[in-house]
Design a protein around this motif. Sequence first.
Motif, mmCIF file in Angstrom:
data_model
loop_
_atom_site.group_PDB
_atom_site.id
_atom_site.type_symbol
_atom_site.label_atom_id
_atom_site.label_comp_id
_atom_site.label_asym_id
_atom_site.label_seq_id
_atom_site.Cartn_x
_atom_site.Cartn_y
_atom_site.Cartn_z
ATOM 1 N N ILE B 60 -3.330 6.906 -15.229
ATOM 2 C CA ILE B 60 -2.747 7.656 -14.109
ATOM 3 C C ILE B 60 -3.828 8.026 -13.098
ATOM 4 C CG2 ILE B 60 -1.652 9.836 -13.458
ATOM 5 C CD1 ILE B 60 -0.067 9.692 -16.036
ATOM 6 N N ARG B 61 -5.024 8.452 -13.598
ATOM 7 C CA ARG B 61 -6.102 8.817 -12.687
ATOM 8 C C ARG B 61 -6.533 7.612 -11.864
ATOM 9 N NH1 ARG B 61 -11.771 11.066 -14.675
ATOM 10 N NH2 ARG B 61 -11.967 8.831 -14.914
ATOM 11 N N GLY B 62 -6.655 6.445 -12.547
ATOM 12 C CA GLY B 62 -7.052 5.246 -11.814
ATOM 13 C C GLY B 62 -6.028 4.874 -10.755
ATOM 14 N N ALA B 63 -4.760 5.139 -11.065
ATOM 15 C CA ALA B 63 -3.694 4.726 -10.150
ATOM 16 C C ALA B 63 -3.421 5.758 -9.069
ATOM 17 C CB ALA B 63 -2.418 4.459 -10.941
ATOM 18 N N SER B 64 -4.080 6.937 -9.157
ATOM 19 C CA SER B 64 -3.667 8.052 -8.296
ATOM 20 C C SER B 64 -3.763 7.689 -6.804
ATOM 21 C CB SER B 64 -4.500 9.300 -8.600
ATOM 22 O OG SER B 64 -5.863 9.017 -8.414
ATOM 23 N N GLU B 65 -4.813 6.948 -6.417
ATOM 24 C CA GLU B 65 -4.949 6.595 -5.006
ATOM 25 C C GLU B 65 -3.741 5.769 -4.532
ATOM 26 O OE1 GLU B 65 -8.578 4.530 -4.092
ATOM 27 O OE2 GLU B 65 -7.992 4.248 -1.999
ATOM 28 N N ALA B 66 -3.374 4.781 -5.357
ATOM 29 C CA ALA B 66 -2.237 3.933 -4.995
ATOM 30 C C ALA B 66 -0.934 4.711 -5.062
ATOM 31 C CB ALA B 66 -2.173 2.715 -5.905
ATOM 32 N N ILE B 67 -0.830 5.626 -6.034
ATOM 33 C CA ILE B 67 0.391 6.429 -6.133
ATOM 34 C C ILE B 67 0.529 7.285 -4.880
ATOM 35 C CG2 ILE B 67 1.564 8.277 -7.399
ATOM 36 C CD1 ILE B 67 0.261 7.253 -9.938
ATOM 37 N N GLY B 68 -0.586 7.904 -4.450
ATOM 38 C CA GLY B 68 -0.560 8.732 -3.260
ATOM 39 C C GLY B 68 -0.201 7.925 -2.017
ATOM 40 N N ARG B 69 -0.688 6.699 -1.971
ATOM 41 C CA ARG B 69 -0.488 5.880 -0.784
ATOM 42 C C ARG B 69 0.917 5.274 -0.730
ATOM 43 N NH1 ARG B 69 -4.519 3.036 2.503
ATOM 44 N NH2 ARG B 69 -3.280 1.834 3.975
ATOM 45 N N PHE B 70 1.383 4.765 -1.879
ATOM 46 C CA PHE B 70 2.630 3.993 -1.850
ATOM 47 C C PHE B 70 3.816 4.709 -2.496
ATOM 48 C CE2 PHE B 70 -0.846 0.812 -2.229
ATOM 49 C CZ PHE B 70 -0.750 0.297 -0.950
ATOM 50 N N GLY B 71 3.521 5.689 -3.343
ATOM 51 C CA GLY B 71 4.619 6.384 -4.007
ATOM 52 C C GLY B 71 5.352 5.486 -4.971
ATOM 53 N N PRO B 72 6.493 5.960 -5.464
ATOM 54 C CA PRO B 72 7.242 5.168 -6.463
ATOM 55 C C PRO B 72 7.830 3.883 -5.883
ATOM 56 C CG PRO B 72 8.413 7.179 -5.888
ATOM 57 C CD PRO B 72 7.073 7.270 -5.248
ATOM 58 N N LEU B 73 7.897 3.789 -4.532
ATOM 59 C CA LEU B 73 8.465 2.567 -3.949
ATOM 60 C C LEU B 73 7.550 1.365 -4.128
ATOM 61 C CD1 LEU B 73 10.132 3.851 -0.676
ATOM 62 C CD2 LEU B 73 11.214 3.019 -2.752
ATOM 63 N N PHE B 74 6.318 1.621 -4.597
ATOM 64 C CA PHE B 74 5.362 0.556 -4.887
ATOM 65 C C PHE B 74 6.020 -0.564 -5.687
ATOM 66 C CE2 PHE B 74 2.230 -1.146 -7.959
ATOM 67 C CZ PHE B 74 1.273 -1.637 -7.089
ATOM 68 N N ALA B 75 6.859 -0.180 -6.641
ATOM 69 C CA ALA B 75 7.470 -1.163 -7.527
ATOM 70 C C ALA B 75 8.491 -2.030 -6.807
ATOM 71 C CB ALA B 75 8.116 -0.462 -8.722
ATOM 72 N N PHE B 76 8.854 -1.654 -5.560
ATOM 73 C CA PHE B 76 9.907 -2.413 -4.878
ATOM 74 C C PHE B 76 9.415 -3.148 -3.640
ATOM 75 C CE2 PHE B 76 11.837 1.077 -7.211
ATOM 76 C CZ PHE B 76 12.683 0.359 -8.038
ATOM 77 N N HIS B 77 8.082 -3.132 -3.420
ATOM 78 C CA HIS B 77 7.518 -3.913 -2.324
ATOM 79 C C HIS B 77 6.919 -5.191 -2.862
ATOM 80 C CE1 HIS B 77 8.224 -1.169 0.884
ATOM 81 N NE2 HIS B 77 7.689 -0.171 0.218
ATOM 82 N N ALA B 78 7.215 -6.291 -2.202
ATOM 83 C CA ALA B 78 6.776 -7.585 -2.728
ATOM 84 C C ALA B 78 5.401 -7.994 -2.208
ATOM 85 C CB ALA B 78 7.792 -8.662 -2.386
#
Lengths: 296, 330
Positions: B60-78
Amino acid sequence: MSTVTPDPEFSLRPSGNLARRLLISRAAQGGAVIAAALAVVILLILIGFTVVHGIGALSWSFLTGNLPAATGQAGGIGPALLGTAELALIAGIISVTLGILTALFLTEFASPRVAAPVAATLDVLAGLPTIVAGVFVYGIVVAHFGESGIAAAIALSMVMTPLVARATLESLRRVPATWRDAAAALGVSHWRTVLTVILPGAASGITTAAILAVARGAGETAPLLFTSALYGNNVQLNPLHALPNLPLEIYTLIETGYPVSVQMAWGAAFLLMMTILLVNIVARIGLRRGERKRGL
Amino acid sequence: MRRMSALSPAPPLSGPAQERARRARLRLTDLRASRTLTVLAWIGAAVIVITMGSVGFQVIRGASEAIGRFGPLFAFHAAWIPNLNKLGGLSYLYGSLVTSLVSLVFATILGVSIGIFLALLAPRPVANVIGPLVEMLAAIPTVVLGLIGIIVISPFSAHTLEPLFHGVLGWTGLFGAPAQNGASLFTASLVLTIMVLPIISALSRDIFRTVPQELRDGAEALGATRWEMIRGVVLPTTVSGITGACVLGFARAMGEAIAVTQVVGNASLIHANLFFPGTTLASAIANQFESPQNSLTESALYYLALILLIVGVLTSIVSRRIISRGAKLT
């Protein structure tokens, strides 16, 4: 009232609806047999191709020589053999210790309330994708200290520990309750019962578990990808450096695509696969013997 | 213990004082040993729990930057364009789901049939040979399976299986025109099937063996054929256990990185056609994690690992629930 006379011509062979039902049943059974045969055939094909392609690569210089100095060159796999043995040994020591302790904890020392979450955690760890174990160890060890055999062994032991723990758990549970009661009746203290009655009673199962886990760990690639990949081409036994190892060597040899490299990959794959399969077979036969001897 | 007493002469057991001292010493040893063992066992369990906890924390810590930037919609962008910081996990998630589900379909059909054969049809000596042979498939190192996948299964898939599936099932859109070299989602599914098959067949065999003999005899005594007995009695009573086995197999397929990376083609594309190359969550990490183009890409890769981790935890919980509920029923 007519008397019933047996008809000598009457056929006992099923007909009509019953014949159809029997036919369906036969077909379904045939399907199951074919599925089982298919699985065995797949296994034989996999082994067959590896043997056919790999056995030609084997030679003394292949087994003992240094890894190729540059991509596309010929070479041996000596350092990778030693490195994989060392990794399996270190990871084996870690995971057997942890696995047995955790299994003992679950069966002997924890109240059901504590045991349940620990067992669930063990299940989650068992289902952890191996690549995630590699990423995790990269983050906590490699990012700070660089790649090393120790880091790789930690990642491998994350894969192996749940295997040891589960199998140990099963063999501990199979130790007859009467043995424990007998020890208690003789006034033997709990820890002494654990060490001298329960663990020896489960010894054959635990040994098998340890061997199978080491065999599994020796063949794992993903945990090593970010933890022990930057190795040189000669023998390295210091676990504080990245250790050459067979799985990654096979992986990179295939990636290069040179015929000589692919040939080496087959040779290495043959060695790795045959060793692991043989160890598996021997360990399983040993387990069956051990259990039969004790009448379990 | 025996060696100790053989080496040193037994202490004289004369006075009651000495006897008391000896007992006290024994009690002390007992206390210490039992404490040590308990503490060690607790440490072992604690290491397991702490490790699992820190895996979650670290990812989670490693992903925090991407989570902050893209949010949960990350999983739905191609789109996955590291240079432009446009990163989405959809093509990876799609590839993982498709390969896992296709392999699960194959492995369930085959595995349950093998389970039926081993538990209900084959004589014990035959089952005792075939069963371990099937389980042996699980012992093959994934990198070796990947090698065989590239050199043997890919061409076989491209030249034999893909035209076959295209001819029969082409109308579904899933099985389009065969690709040239066989590096495809379909080939990856075949390799995964080999990995998942031993899990499902071993589990379903064990589950089928738990069906009480009386139930099966009852069905046959009523005139059911072997297949009617299996379909009417065995499968309905074990359906939850089989589902649990499938969930475990699915988790195994989702998490596999190496063999899939070797045969899937590694193209972050989304196609309905299974014969096109694709990619998966695990193989994206295997390919890119070592040298990500920038810190956001590295964080996005951690995000992919987080998705894998969530899938792993969920499947583990679900299969545990299903299997324990099934155990209660039978």
